[in-house]
Design an enzyme around this catalytic site. Structure first.
Site, PDB file in Angstrom:
ATOM      1  CE1 TYR A  56      -2.962  -2.549   3.021  1.00 60.93           C
ATOM      2  CE2 TYR A  56      -3.247  -2.843   0.660  1.00 60.93           C
ATOM      3  CZ  TYR A  56      -3.524  -3.226   1.966  1.00 60.93           C
ATOM      4  OH  TYR A  56      -4.368  -4.265   2.210  1.00 60.93           O
ATOM      5  CD  GLU A  76     -12.822  15.195 -16.241  1.00 56.84           C
ATOM      6  OE1 GLU A  76     -14.015  15.514 -16.226  1.00 56.84           O
ATOM      7  OE2 GLU A  76     -11.898  16.004 -16.003  1.00 56.84           O
ATOM      8  CE  LYS A 102     -10.463  22.400  -9.098  1.00 56.60           C
ATOM      9  NZ  LYS A 102     -10.394  22.620 -10.543  1.00 56.60           N
TER      10      LYS A 102
END
Length: 126
Positions: A56, A76, A102
């Protein structure tokens, strides 16, 4: 029923300089990223062996590195590049989902955040 092994890193917070507006690229802001992935980690579970799964910490470092490597206009594009980079660096990952939030979105109105979510299979990206 087919078994599915999942890993997740939730609510990673990074300060970066992404956005369409010049002010976003100059001042920067906080972004919150959620990561989920599918892989087969049965052998890691049976053998209690980190080498047979994905670390991780290494995934976190790679996500941060890719996200901060350049100033993206679009979240994106950032998500796609994160997914592509993770597939390249972690061959055992079969499916990845990235969500980028955001909180300080430049919209006149009251909202917690704007977010995008992208998911891809390895065969769709590489």
């Amino acid at each position: 029923m087919e078994s599915r092994d999942l890993i997740a890193l939730n609510q990673m917070v990074f300060y970066a300089y992404h956005g369409v507006y010049d002010s976003e690229k100059e001042l920067g802001q906080r972004f919150i990223i959620n990561f989920k992935a599918e892989l087969d980690y049965e052998q890691a579970a049976v053998n209690d062996d980190l080498e047979q799964t994905v670390n991780y910490g290494e995934v976190y470092i790679k996500i941060e590195e890719i996200f901060k490597a350049k100033k993206y206009n679009l979240l994106e594009s950032a998500a796609y590049n994160i997914i592509k980079g993770l597939f390249i660096n972690f061959p055992s990952l079969e499916f990845i989902e990235i969500e980028i939030k955001k909180p300080a979105v430049p919209i006149e109105g009251v909202l917690a955040d704007a977010a995008i979510k992208m998911s891809r299979k390895r065969t769709e990206v590489i």
